[in-house]
Design an enzyme around this catalytic site. Structure first.
Site, mmCIF file in Angstrom:
data_model
loop_
_atom_site.group_PDB
_atom_site.id
_atom_site.type_symbol
_atom_site.label_atom_id
_atom_site.label_comp_id
_atom_site.label_asym_id
_atom_site.label_seq_id
_atom_site.Cartn_x
_atom_site.Cartn_y
_atom_site.Cartn_z
ATOM 1 N N MET A 5 -0.818 1.030 5.461
ATOM 2 C CA MET A 5 -1.593 1.390 6.666
ATOM 3 C C MET A 5 -2.773 0.286 6.614
ATOM 4 O O MET A 5 -3.218 0.020 5.397
ATOM 5 C CB MET A 5 -2.114 2.864 6.618
ATOM 6 C CG MET A 5 -2.874 2.909 7.911
ATOM 7 S SD MET A 5 -3.352 4.709 7.974
ATOM 8 C CE MET A 5 -1.832 5.679 8.563
ATOM 9 N N HIS A 8 -2.240 -1.192 -3.798
ATOM 10 C CA HIS A 8 -3.379 -0.293 -3.539
ATOM 11 C C HIS A 8 -3.206 1.112 -4.459
ATOM 12 O O HIS A 8 -1.953 1.936 -4.177
ATOM 13 C CB HIS A 8 -3.465 0.111 -2.067
ATOM 14 C CG HIS A 8 -3.973 -1.083 -1.216
ATOM 15 N ND1 HIS A 8 -3.870 -0.848 -0.054
ATOM 16 C CD2 HIS A 8 -4.645 -2.067 -1.567
ATOM 17 C CE1 HIS A 8 -4.260 -1.989 0.736
ATOM 18 N NE2 HIS A 8 -4.579 -2.902 -0.296
ATOM 19 N N SER A 11 0.872 -1.207 0.032
ATOM 20 C CA SER A 11 0.086 0.133 0.030
ATOM 21 C C SER A 11 0.914 1.131 0.048
ATOM 22 O O SER A 11 1.866 1.287 -0.759
ATOM 23 C CB SER A 11 -0.950 0.125 1.116
ATOM 24 O OG SER A 11 -1.853 1.054 1.095
ATOM 25 N N THR A 12 0.437 2.088 0.846
ATOM 26 C CA THR A 12 1.459 3.278 0.818
ATOM 27 C C THR A 12 2.798 3.254 1.088
ATOM 28 O O THR A 12 3.147 2.615 1.851
ATOM 29 C CB THR A 12 0.936 4.319 1.865
ATOM 30 O OG1 THR A 12 -0.478 4.518 2.018
ATOM 31 C CG2 THR A 12 1.547 5.739 1.963
ATOM 32 N N ASP A 46 -5.086 -4.953 5.521
ATOM 33 C CA ASP A 46 -5.183 -5.677 4.356
ATOM 34 C C ASP A 46 -3.918 -6.538 4.066
ATOM 35 O O ASP A 46 -2.986 -5.923 4.601
ATOM 36 C CB ASP A 46 -5.638 -4.931 3.186
ATOM 37 C CG ASP A 46 -5.821 -5.677 1.964
ATOM 38 O OD1 ASP A 46 -6.323 -6.734 2.095
ATOM 39 O OD2 ASP A 46 -5.747 -5.231 0.834
#
Length: 365
Positions: free
Chosen positions: A305, A211, A184-185, A308
């Protein structure tokens, strides 16, 4: 309420050359209790304003007069390192520039709000605020511990000319071995490093769930394809992939593995509702792989964050697969990996530069 890492409301600076857009973004953020401490109309002004106000996060437009968003990101990182969230339009040229901004130090990006007020505005606001919260939580010290990748090249480098050091394999992975990566991030550049270090002779079947908004994952796949020895593309519904192929879950769709036959994985795209507020969701892809893959399977969970990927890693572990999580020191956000580690489903914790080695070691015979 959106809170800063130090407590209290998240403090933001909004940078855009459009007065209307600055007002719109300020309104959306302040309505969610984000404290917009200042704004700027160009990159040069942004560097000065960030130095003066020391915000938790900056939203950055790309095209601006005097100094564009790319140069402003570099200036901010040099003079007053602060997490920068890029605002990008749904356009191929903007996607290219957005990925270059990540190379220069930006931590994430979000689709820029449209100028008109529509029924989509609540969704746009929610996504913007969630991205602001994630960006503000980024540990820039972790991202600075990694060397920045080279700036985006205009010409594709032949795969045979790869200069990324590859692990020396004492044993090759079993034929048909599969790797599922979730991020993700802060993930795009780490995903790139992991794939670039994969030796072609390992012959893995690889699926990546990053993501990322719809419209950007295809360009992400093209970028990765030019920087590693594998064939990288955005996944298509119903396709079958074999050794040496990487498929990226498209933004806006869940990606499932529905079959493993004759050495090839069958992929399916699902339009089901978001899970954990995201689509694609790492959990669904990993769980489906754990269900159907017969050969050795590995799961890798990178920076991001939320939670998931935790259930997906658990499913891979219970199925006898090998699991690797990125360590705290090199994670921009040690959220998803930390929760997977706490769940007891991670075999190895590794810095980003050793994730490929540890993955191959775990699935090699």
């Amino acid at each position: 309420m959106s809170t800063s890492p130090a407590g209290g409301p998240t403090r933001a600076v909004v940078v855009d050359d459009s007065r209307f857009m600055r007002t719109l973004i300020r309104t959306l953020l302040e309505d969610a209790d984000v404290d917009v401490v200042a704004d700027a109309s160009n990159g040069r002004e942004a560097i000065s304003v960030v130095g003066e106000h020391r915000p938790d996060v900056v939203t950055m437009d790309i095209e601006m007069p005097e100094m564009n968003g790319l140069d402003a990101v570099e200036g901010i990182m040099d003079e007053c390192p602060t997490p920068v969230l890029m605002l990008s339009a749904h356009a191929e040229e903007d996607a290219d520039v957005t990925f270059e901004a990540l190379d220069r130090g930006a931590v994430d990006f979000v689709t820029k709000p449209g100028g008109e007020v529509t029924s989509e505005m609540p969704r746009v606001k929610r996504e913007l605020v969630e991205k602001i919260q994630s960006a503000a939580a980024v540990d820039l010290r972790a991202t600075q511990r990694r060397s920045r990748p080279p700036k985006t090249e205009t010409k594709r480098r032949p795969k045979s000319e790869s200069t990324t050091p590859k692990p020396s394999l004492t044993a090759l992975p079993q034929e048909g071995s599969t790797l599922v990566i979730g991020a993700s991030t802060g993930g795009p550049n780490v995903v790139e490093r992991v794939l670039a270090a994969l030796p072609a002779e390992a012959g893995l079947r690889v699926i990546v769930v990053q993501h990322m908004p719809e419209g950007f994952t295809n360009r992400f796949a093209e970028r990765l394809d030019g920087r590693c020895d594998y064939d990288v593309r955005e996944a298509e519904d119903g396709e079958r992939i074999g050794p040496g192929q990487v498929r990226i879950a498209p933004g806006g769709s869940h990606l499932l593995v529905t079959g493993d036959r004759a050495g090839r994985l069958t992929l399916h795209l699902s339009d089901d509702e978001p899970l954990h507020g995201v689509k694609p969701a790492i959990d669904l892809t990993m769980a489906s792989a754990a269900e159907v893959v017969d050969a050795p399977l590995a799961g890798v969970l990178l920076t991001g964050m939320g939670r998931d990927g935790v259930e997906g890693m658990s499913r891979i572990s219970r199925a006898g697969g090998h699991t690797v999580a990125q360590d705290e020191a090199t994670s921009a956000i040690f959220g998803m990996p930390k929760r997977a580690i706490e769940a007891g489903c991670v075999d190895v914790i590794a810095p980003d530069g050793r994730i490929t080695d540890e993955t191959l070691r775990g699935i090699s015979t």
